[in-house]
Design a protein around this motif. Structure first.
Motif, short mmCIF file in Angstrom:
data_model
loop_
_atom_site.label_atom_id
_atom_site.label_comp_id
_atom_site.label_asym_id
_atom_site.label_seq_id
_atom_site.Cartn_x
_atom_site.Cartn_y
_atom_site.Cartn_z
N UNK A 141 16.69 -0.29 27.82
CA UNK A 141 18.13 -0.06 27.34
C UNK A 141 18.53 0.86 25.81
N UNK A 142 18.69 1.91 25.34
CA UNK A 142 18.82 1.55 24.32
C UNK A 142 18.13 2.18 23.49
N UNK A 143 17.02 2.89 24.52
CA UNK A 143 15.75 3.22 23.58
C UNK A 143 16.14 5.05 23.77
N UNK A 144 16.12 5.60 22.67
CA UNK A 144 16.51 6.65 22.38
C UNK A 144 15.33 8.24 23.07
N UNK A 145 15.44 9.08 22.58
CA UNK A 145 14.32 10.45 23.13
C UNK A 145 13.00 10.32 22.05
N UNK A 146 14.49 9.85 20.85
CA UNK A 146 13.07 10.22 19.29
C UNK A 146 12.69 8.53 19.34
N UNK A 147 12.77 8.11 20.21
CA UNK A 147 12.33 6.43 19.82
C UNK A 147 10.72 6.46 20.80
N UNK A 148 10.94 7.60 21.85
CA UNK A 148 10.13 7.14 23.05
C UNK A 148 9.07 8.19 22.38
N UNK A 170 8.00 8.96 19.41
CA UNK A 170 7.41 8.26 18.34
C UNK A 170 6.07 7.32 19.03
N UNK A 171 6.78 6.84 20.18
CA UNK A 171 5.97 6.14 21.12
C UNK A 171 4.64 6.52 21.31
N UNK A 172 4.90 7.62 22.32
CA UNK A 172 4.35 8.43 22.68
C UNK A 172 2.80 8.99 21.86
N UNK A 173 3.28 9.70 21.00
CA UNK A 173 2.57 9.65 19.57
C UNK A 173 1.83 8.82 18.82
N UNK A 231 -6.70 11.01 25.64
CA UNK A 231 -5.15 11.74 26.04
C UNK A 231 -5.49 12.77 25.13
N UNK A 232 -6.15 12.98 24.36
CA UNK A 232 -6.19 14.88 23.70
C UNK A 232 -7.24 15.67 24.31
N UNK A 233 -8.01 15.05 24.65
CA UNK A 233 -8.99 16.52 25.07
C UNK A 233 -8.55 17.24 26.09
#
Length: 214
Positions: free
Chosen positions: A178-185, A187-190, A199-201
């Motif tokens: 809870x409280x995780x923002x779109x920008x946090x997601x 950055x984590x995904x990148x 994952x870059x194939x």
């Protein structure tokens, strides 16, 4: 040693509930006429030290403290947050700490997980940032291209079935704190994509030959 250093040393040796959320240096503890601790005088002295932050040490210190208080307030919903709020005492945990770190770094405040766990308050973190030079950022890894690689089972199956791949996609739902923002997601995904070449194939089809390359 500074108050932040003392808090860090205590955090390294004591359980969380025994570490003080704030350390104030005093020449001597005020006593009553009966020789007991004068808590009222001590509280008044602490309030006097809560005055406006000293801006002579650099223009970034006050803004860093204000930003960190705001980040604590955003990531610790329901807690009454000020400059001396103890992160763990206000309900923070390791997952919320990641959100704090990501939001701080997005604002140019290079704090590390160790800093949050040891220093624990916005004031101590801001003081740490003011007195410690930021570590040099690691150089970005050189881009490399992998492939051609063998097709994965799902790609082989799609080739057998035939038809267009224009709308083919795979998805998975991941629960976040809870409280995780779109920008946090993002950055984590990148970070995950950068760490795992698979994952870059990308699928390349040339002259009827299917191949995977990064």
């Amino acid at each position: 040693a500074t108050p932040a250093d003392l808090a860090a040393r205590l955090s390294a040796k004591l359980p969380v509930h025994m570490v003080p959320g704030r350390v104030l240096p005093v020449d001597a503890l005020p006593l009553t006429v009966n020789g007991k601790l004068d808590r009222k005088a001590l509280t008044e002295r602490a309030a006097q030290q809560d005055g406006p932050p000293d801006t002579t040490g650099g223009s970034d210190a006050p803004s860093a403290l204000t930003a960190l208080v705001g980040i604590f307030a955003e990531t610790l919903p329901g807690a009454s947050v000020d400059a001396d709020t103890d992160f763990f005492g206000a309900g923070g945990d390791s997952i919320v700490a990641i959100a704090v770190i990501n939001r701080a770094r997005a604002l140019g405040l290079p704090i590390a997980p160790r800093d949050v766990f040891l220093l624990r308050t916005p004031r101590a973190l801001a003081g740490h940032l003011a007195t410690h030079a930021p570590r040099a950022a690691a150089p970005p890894p050189s881009r490399r291209e992998d492939g051609p690689l063998p097709l994965t089972p799902i790609i082989l199956r799609r080739r057998e079935l035939g038809g267009s791949l224009a709308r083919f996609a795979q998805a998975r739902t991941v629960a976040v704190a809870e409280g995780t923002g779109l920008a946090d997601i993002r950055r984590a995904a990148n970070a995950v994509v950068a760490a795992h070449p698979a994952l870059r194939l990308r699928l390349h089809i040339e002259h009827g030959v299917w191949a995977l390359r990064t």
